[in-house]
Write a protein that holds these residues in place. Structure first.
Motif, PDB file in Angstrom:
ATOM      1  N   GLN A 181       0.823  -1.210   0.000  1.00 33.45           N
ATOM      2  CA  GLN A 181       0.000   0.000   0.000  1.00 33.45           C
ATOM      3  C   GLN A 181       0.853   1.254   0.000  1.00 33.45           C
ATOM      4  OE1 GLN A 181      -2.672   0.147   3.325  1.00 33.45           O
ATOM      5  NE2 GLN A 181      -3.518   2.164   2.768  1.00 33.45           N
ATOM      6  N   HIS A 182       1.937   1.210   0.695  1.00 30.59           N
ATOM      7  CA  HIS A 182       2.768   2.428   0.813  1.00 30.59           C
ATOM      8  C   HIS A 182       3.897   2.458  -0.211  1.00 30.59           C
ATOM      9  CE1 HIS A 182       0.869   4.179   4.379  1.00 30.59           C
ATOM     10  NE2 HIS A 182       0.666   2.888   4.761  1.00 30.59           N
ATOM     11  N   GLY A 183       4.190   1.376  -0.793  1.00 24.09           N
ATOM     12  CA  GLY A 183       5.207   1.346  -1.824  1.00 24.09           C
ATOM     13  C   GLY A 183       6.620   1.309  -1.276  1.00 24.09           C
ATOM     14  N   TRP A 184       6.873   0.967  -0.110  1.00 25.49           N
ATOM     15  CA  TRP A 184       8.227   0.805   0.471  1.00 25.49           C
ATOM     16  C   TRP A 184       8.214  -0.295   1.507  1.00 25.49           C
ATOM     17  CZ3 TRP A 184       6.877   1.759   5.350  1.00 25.49           C
ATOM     18  CH2 TRP A 184       5.971   2.777   5.659  1.00 25.49           C
ATOM     19  N   THR A 185       9.299  -0.797   1.807  1.00 29.89           N
ATOM     20  CA  THR A 185       9.417  -1.894   2.755  1.00 29.89           C
ATOM     21  C   THR A 185       9.772  -1.337   4.119  1.00 29.89           C
ATOM     22  OG1 THR A 185      11.758  -2.191   2.271  1.00 29.89           O
ATOM     23  CG2 THR A 185      10.175  -3.493   0.978  1.00 29.89           C
ATOM     24  N   ILE A 186       9.437  -2.083   5.112  1.00 30.30           N
ATOM     25  CA  ILE A 186       9.738  -1.671   6.494  1.00 30.30           C
ATOM     26  C   ILE A 186      11.204  -1.926   6.774  1.00 30.30           C
ATOM     27  CG2 ILE A 186       9.183  -2.063   8.910  1.00 30.30           C
ATOM     28  CD1 ILE A 186       6.392  -2.926   8.046  1.00 30.30           C
ATOM     29  N   LYS A 187      11.887  -0.896   7.326  1.00 32.37           N
ATOM     30  CA  LYS A 187      13.319  -1.003   7.568  1.00 32.37           C
ATOM     31  C   LYS A 187      13.585  -0.837   9.058  1.00 32.37           C
ATOM     32  CE  LYS A 187      14.719   0.908   3.094  1.00 32.37           C
ATOM     33  NZ  LYS A 187      13.386   1.133   2.523  1.00 32.37           N
ATOM     34  N   THR A 188      14.738  -1.331   9.412  1.00 30.65           N
ATOM     35  CA  THR A 188      15.181  -1.149  10.806  1.00 30.65           C
ATOM     36  C   THR A 188      15.825   0.225  10.954  1.00 30.65           C
ATOM     37  OG1 THR A 188      17.339  -2.112  10.366  1.00 30.65           O
ATOM     38  CG2 THR A 188      15.544  -3.626  11.009  1.00 30.65           C
ATOM     39  N   MET A 189      16.282   0.470  12.173  1.00 39.87           N
ATOM     40  CA  MET A 189      16.920   1.749  12.440  1.00 39.87           C
ATOM     41  C   MET A 189      18.224   1.898  11.672  1.00 39.87           C
ATOM     42  SD  MET A 189      15.030   3.559  14.240  1.00 39.87           S
ATOM     43  CE  MET A 189      14.535   4.151  15.807  1.00 39.87           C
TER      44      MET A 189
ATOM     45  N   GLU B  76      11.007   8.122   7.625  1.00 39.61           N
ATOM     46  CA  GLU B  76       9.845   7.430   7.073  1.00 39.61           C
ATOM     47  C   GLU B  76      10.228   5.983   6.731  1.00 39.61           C
ATOM     48  OE1 GLU B  76       6.493   8.082   3.552  1.00 39.61           O
ATOM     49  OE2 GLU B  76       8.335   9.259   3.604  1.00 39.61           O
ATOM     50  N   SER B  77       9.327   5.031   7.040  1.00 41.30           N
ATOM     51  CA  SER B  77       9.470   3.577   6.807  1.00 41.30           C
ATOM     52  C   SER B  77      10.343   2.896   7.840  1.00 41.30           C
ATOM     53  CB  SER B  77      10.011   3.279   5.394  1.00 41.30           C
ATOM     54  OG  SER B  77      11.388   3.584   5.326  1.00 41.30           O
TER      55      SER B  77
ATOM     56  N   SER C 265      12.196  -1.569  16.115  1.00 44.95           N
ATOM     57  CA  SER C 265      13.418  -2.319  15.804  1.00 44.95           C
ATOM     58  C   SER C 265      14.481  -2.076  16.866  1.00 44.95           C
ATOM     59  CB  SER C 265      13.950  -1.902  14.420  1.00 44.95           C
ATOM     60  OG  SER C 265      14.252  -0.521  14.409  1.00 44.95           O
ATOM     61  N   GLY C 266      14.405  -0.957  17.557  1.00 44.10           N
ATOM     62  CA  GLY C 266      15.329  -0.723  18.652  1.00 44.10           C
ATOM     63  C   GLY C 266      14.799  -1.283  19.933  1.00 44.10           C
ATOM     64  N   GLU C 267      15.689  -1.852  20.722  1.00 45.77           N
ATOM     65  CA  GLU C 267      15.243  -2.535  21.930  1.00 45.77           C
ATOM     66  C   GLU C 267      14.594  -1.541  22.909  1.00 45.77           C
ATOM     67  OE1 GLU C 267      16.997  -5.370  25.500  1.00 45.77           O
ATOM     68  OE2 GLU C 267      18.285  -4.742  23.841  1.00 45.77           O
ATOM     69  N   GLU C 268      15.264  -0.422  23.139  1.00 45.91           N
ATOM     70  CA  GLU C 268      14.721   0.544  24.093  1.00 45.91           C
ATOM     71  C   GLU C 268      13.450   1.172  23.540  1.00 45.91           C
ATOM     72  OE1 GLU C 268      16.082   4.568  26.582  1.00 45.91           O
ATOM     73  OE2 GLU C 268      17.463   3.609  25.175  1.00 45.91           O
ATOM     74  N   ASP C 269      13.427   1.464  22.218  1.00 41.26           N
ATOM     75  CA  ASP C 269      12.226   2.029  21.625  1.00 41.26           C
ATOM     76  C   ASP C 269      11.056   1.033  21.718  1.00 41.26           C
ATOM     77  OD1 ASP C 269      13.608   4.308  21.007  1.00 41.26           O
ATOM     78  OD2 ASP C 269      14.154   3.614  18.995  1.00 41.26           O
TER      79      ASP C 269
ATOM     80  N   PRO D  18      13.577  -7.630   9.713  1.00 43.42           N
ATOM     81  CA  PRO D  18      13.309  -9.063   9.740  1.00 43.42           C
ATOM     82  C   PRO D  18      11.895  -9.305  10.245  1.00 43.42           C
ATOM     83  CG  PRO D  18      14.693  -8.430  11.604  1.00 43.42           C
ATOM     84  CD  PRO D  18      14.537  -7.224  10.756  1.00 43.42           C
ATOM     85  N   ALA D  19      11.477 -10.485  10.085  1.00 40.48           N
ATOM     86  CA  ALA D  19      10.113 -10.837  10.461  1.00 40.48           C
ATOM     87  C   ALA D  19      10.004 -10.852  11.983  1.00 40.48           C
ATOM     88  CB  ALA D  19       9.736 -12.183   9.886  1.00 40.48           C
TER      89      ALA D  19
END
Length: 1009
Positions: free
Chosen positions: A158-166, A191-192, A197-201, A172-173
């Protein structure tokens, strides 16, 4: 003399003497109780040191107390500023958090509750950018949607980009993702990115979702600014939650997460920038969630500023798990507390001064007490010395005057015998020398009494004019020998009788006139007496010339002399010229002065100004400052040429000051001197003194009253003196300045026809006026001879200071009367001369003249027929006293011892008086008087108790024989002691007629011979 003193010392009755040794060896009185200062006088330095140390400790204590108070105030200031900053920081953070909450509600409302969604990236970015002013503390805002793993593909698609880590890698799944879908343009680079993905976050997101509250991260470096900051996470719900939702309900309703990055450094900087004095303190903000390792959120790592004073304030940003703290300290170390230092120093200095003053006062008290003790010792010694001095003076006076009494008494008795001219001259010379020695002794004793403060002045009525006439008579022979004018002039405003001390007044005048006669070889000596008020009022008058103040008719009659003085010679004091002397005799000026006195009233006292003016050698300027010093002469030649001791002026000045007046002088070398003094006297009416037994005013014959006299004299002041004495006799006087004017007056020319000068009874011509114009004087004599007839007679009398035999013969041929008036003129001498010249009223007037106190006839009238007992252990003095009293007609009996006198005066007896010596061996005069009075008291008591017909004597209330002390001692205290011991009077040796008269006149009635 030593034998005499030994005899006196061996007497048993010496109550009037004080033993000097007893005073010096007198046992001390009870010791006075010591004061505290006196008791601690040895510890005064130690007490001062203790005081200094104690005050130093007090000053240090004051310093530390003020320093502590300053620290407390500094601490309170730091606490207030730190708490205020913490509170403001919390408030601003809360406001920002509220804005983030509002943004979360906006996203929930317009993105999930609207279908389709009303918010996309552009809308969110534009809205957040435009409303960023509401969130000034947020550096960025982003919204991350909650995506389950099952929904990942669809979401990415839907958004046209993949989810990324910090780390910007494909995420990863995992069960759940939180990728950022909306963000502020300034942070669009996130954005994205998967926030989980961050432990503290991830932990923060899960905790925020479970609690429904904002959750903060630990501090970290913000991307871009590298400032320390935190991220605030708030859940966004897609459903409306119930009132008290559970955790599961919160989780299931969560649609995403809104996060905001806070720039803590910028937040604090903005806060401090809004406050004044932001540089006063240093602020640090810490995250102290882990207390063992606090994380600094704002501030420098180094411990700068004043680390001795810190304050910590807690910060509550809304996250209960995260703890924050603000620490504050002053930027600079505490300044030096000068107030404390100055106060401590001031207190110490004041205390030091107080201690020094107290120490000085104590030392002064000790010194004063020592001085008081020393003064008491010196006082005892001074009293002893004073007693010794008084005894010495009394002894010296007695021992010198006793033989002098014998010498002078025997000389007086010798002069009463038949002596040839040579013998009489020798005796008179010896008598003059003896009297001079007595006068010198009296002067020295007077000076000693003045210095001792024991000279007392009497206050009795006396006639100033009579005293001045007597003084002139003393110096008349010397003035005639030197051919100098000697005159006295008393203003009419001076009262006839005044109250004062006539003896001391006479002494002052004698000293001043005597000096003037001694140092004057030509010219004049002029004594003037006037009121001080009269002199001051007339001294202010402005005279344009020396004769302008004279009435017009008088100014034309006098020739212009070089100096308008008595003799025509220049004088030292210009105020004594004619224009300052004529007011004494000018009728118009006197009337003006009388009116002034009436306007201003009269006082009970009068202050007289007496001046003695001479034209002698004067006083050198270098010697004028020591004129009044005793025993001082102007120079050494003065003593050799003129003689004298130099004590007369000193005594005169002291006497004037005792009277309450002042003495000064004006002197010019080779011109002359004028000594003047003021003295206050009391007023006394003649009527009030009429009942006194001793006459105080000289009575003149009344035959001269109403006569007219013409005085011809070219010197106005000299004519004024003649006029003054004639007016005292009641004669009306007119004065002219030349013989020519007198001739015109007698002839009735130039307006004199109706004047009383047309037919005067007496014409007085000065010798120098007559000699300077003998031809006109001859015409005057001829005119007078023609005018003399049965109805009137004019007598021409010559006035002269010195005249030779040829001049006497020449005057007789010129028509002058045989009687000449020799100067100085005195009223009594003038009356006698006029009686002799006119040949009238001699016997009649002589019968009316009352004997004066100093006349031998008056004393003889008192003592004639009186039986007197004379008591003296000295045979010479006994002979002298007996001979002197016998000369005045008294019957004398003598006694050489005091006990013999007591037996002779035991009542009843027939003595009228007793002259008793004070200092006698075995029984002195005091003891003899005491016993005589005791016998008289017993006799009087017996007489009162006896029946009237048996009384043997009763006179004046009983027995009381007048006892007069007879001694050579002239100390004032001796006279007082005599009266205190029961004696009735005091007569000093050698006998003087006047003193003897004054002593016996109190007890005896006058008998006419």
């Amino acid at each position: 003399m030593s034998v005499k003193m030994m005899r006196q010392g061996g007497g048993h009755h010496q109550p009037h003497r004080v033993a000097v040794g007893d005073i010096l060896t007198r046992p001390p009185t009870a010791k006075k109780r010591n004061t505290f200062v006196e008791a601690c006088r040895g510890w005064l330095p130690e007490l001062l040191l203790v005081w200094v140390v104690m005050m130093m400790v007090v000053s240090v204590g004051i310093f530390w107390w003020m320093e502590a108070q300053a620290k407390v105030k500094r601490k309170e200031g730091l606490v207030g500023m730190c708490e205020m900053r913490a509170r403001m920081l919390k408030d601003q953070f809360s406001v920002s958090v509220n804005h983030v909450h509002a943004l979360a509600i906006l996203v929930s409302t317009f993105h999930y509750f609207k279908n389709p969604s009303a918010i996309d990236q552009d809308t969110f970015g534009e809205y957040t950018a435009r409303t960023s002013f509401e969130r000034p503390l947020l550096s960025g805002v982003a919204y991350a949607e909650r995506v389950m793993d099952s929904e990942r593909e669809k979401f990415e698609e839907q958004h046209g980009w993949t989810i990324k880590t910090m780390e910007r890698e494909t995420s990863p799944a995992r069960d759940e993702y939180a990728p950022v879908i909306f963000s502020l343009e300034t942070v669009s680079y996130i954005e994205s990115l998967d926030m989980m993905s961050g432990e503290e976050d991830r932990e923060n997101i899960l905790r925020s979702r479970a609690t429904g509250k904002a959750v903060l991260t630990r501090p970290f470096r913000l991307l871009g600014s590298h400032h320390l900051g935190v991220v605030l996470t708030i859940p966004v719900y897609k459903l409306k939650l119930p009132l008290n939702p559970t955790v599961e309900e919160r989780i299931s309703a969560t649609a995403g997460y809104l996060g905001g990055a806070f720039d803590i450094e910028s937040l604090v900087e903005n806060l401090l920038g809004q406050l004044d004095g932001n540089e006063t303190i240093l602020v640090n903000v810490y995250d102290v969630t882990n207390s063992s390792d606090p994380l600094i959120m704002y501030g420098r790592q180094d411990r700068g500023g004043d680390t001795s004073l810190l304050h910590e304030s807690k910060l509550d940003f809304g996250d209960p798990l995260r703890k924050h703290r603000m620490t504050c300290r002053y930027n600079e170390k505490a300044p030096t507390c000068w107030m404390a230092i100055m106060t401590a120093v001031f207190v110490f200095v004041i205390a030091l001064l107080i201690g020094y003053i107290m120490y000085g006062a104590a030392i002064h008290i000790v010194k004063v007490e020592d001085d008081c003790r020393q003064m008491k010792v010196l006082k005892v010694r001074a009293e002893a010395a004073d007693v010794a001095k008084s005894q010495f003076l009394a002894t010296v006076s007695h021992e010198i005057r006793t033989p002098m009494n014998g010498v002078l008494g025997m000389l007086a008795l010798l002069l009463d015998t038949d002596l040839n001219s040579t013998q009489k001259d020798f005796a008179q010379t010896a008598q003059v020398c003896g009297k001079s020695l007595i006068a010198l002794i009296n002067e020295v004793l007077d000076r000693a009494k003045i210095e001792a403060g024991k000279l007392e002045l009497e206050i009795v009525p006396f006639d100033i004019r009579s005293i001045l006439d007597d003084v002139l008579s003393l110096f008349s022979e010397k003035s005639r020998e030197k051919a100098i004018e000697l005159a006295v002039l008393v203003a009419d405003e001076v009262p006839d009788i005044v109250l004062g001390d006539p003896g001391r007044f006479r002494q002052i005048i004698i000293n001043l006139v005597g000096n003037s006669v001694k140092f004057t070889e030509k010219g004049h000596i002029f004594v003037k007496v006037q009121l001080v008020n009269q002199f001051n009022s007339l001294a202010k008058t402005d005279f344009e010339s020396c004769t302008k103040g004279v009435p017009e008719k008088d100014a034309s009659t006098f020739d212009i002399c070089r100096y308008k003085t008595l003799s025509g010679y220049e004088v030292a004091d210009d105020r004594n010229f004619w224009d300052m002397s004529k007011h004494l005799v000018d009728d118009e000026l006197l009337d003006s002065f009388r009116s002034n006195l009436l306007n201003h009233g009269s006082s009970e006292n009068v202050t007289l100004l007496v001046s003695v003016e001479d034209t002698g050698i004067g006083i050198p300027l270098c010697a004028q400052d020591r004129v009044f010093m005793p025993f001082m002469q102007v120079d050494s030649s003065t003593s050799r040429n003129y003689g004298g001791t130099g004590i007369g002026l000193s005594i005169s000045k002291c006497l004037v000051e005792l009277m309450g007046g002042h003495m000064n002088f004006v002197s010019r070398p080779q011109v002359g001197s004028t000594f003047s003094f003021t003295a206050p006297f009391g007023r006394c009416n003649v009527a009030g003194c009429a009942d006194m037994k001793v006459p105080i005013m000289e009575e003149f014959p009344s035959i001269f009253k109403g006569m007219d006299a013409l005085v011809i004299d070219e010197k106005p002041i000299r004519a004024a003196v003649t006029r003054y004495h004639l007016k005292r006799l009641g004669i009306h006087v007119e004065v002219v300045g030349s013989v020519g004017i007198a001739v015109e007056a007698l002839c009735g020319r130039n307006g004199f026809a109706s004047s009383r000068l047309h037919r005067p009874d007496l014409v007085f011509i000065e010798k120098d006026t007559w000699i300077s114009d003998e031809d006109t004087c001859s015409r005057l004599s001829s005119i007078v001879a023609k005018l003399n007839g049965s109805d009137s007679h004019t007598t021409i009398i010559l006035l002269a200071t010195k005249i030779s035999a040829p001049e006497i013969k020449k005057a007789a041929n010129a028509g002058f009367a045989d009687t000449r008036i020799m100067k100085p003129i005195r009223a009594s001498m003038l009356a006698a001369c006029l009686q002799q010249a006119m040949g009238i009223g001699m016997k009649k007037q002589q019968a009316k003249i009352v004997p004066r106190p100093g006349d031998c006839s008056s004393l003889q009238s008192l003592l004639k027929g009186k039986k007197i007992l004379v008591v003296d252990d000295n045979q010479v003095n006994l002979k002298v006293a007996a001979g002197a009293l016998k000369k005045f007609g008294a019957h004398i009996e003598c006694a050489s011892r005091g006990d013999a006198a007591v037996e002779m005066l035991k009542p009843p007896h027939c003595f009228d008086a007793c002259f008793m010596d004070i200092q006698m061996p075995e029984m002195d005069g005091y003891e003899a008087t005491r016993r005589i009075r005791l016998h008289e008291k017993e006799a009087n008591q017996q007489s009162k108790e006896a029946p009237t017909n048996e009384r043997t004597f009763e006179k004046h209330g009983g027995w009381h024989v007048p006892i007069l002390a007879m001694t050579a001692d002239v100390i004032e205290s001796t006279c007082d002691e005599c009266l205190r011991r029961g004696m009735d009077g005091y007569v000093s040796k050698p006998f003087e007629v006047e003193n003897l008269y004054q002593a016996v006149a109190k007890f005896f009635e006058t008998k006419q011979t």
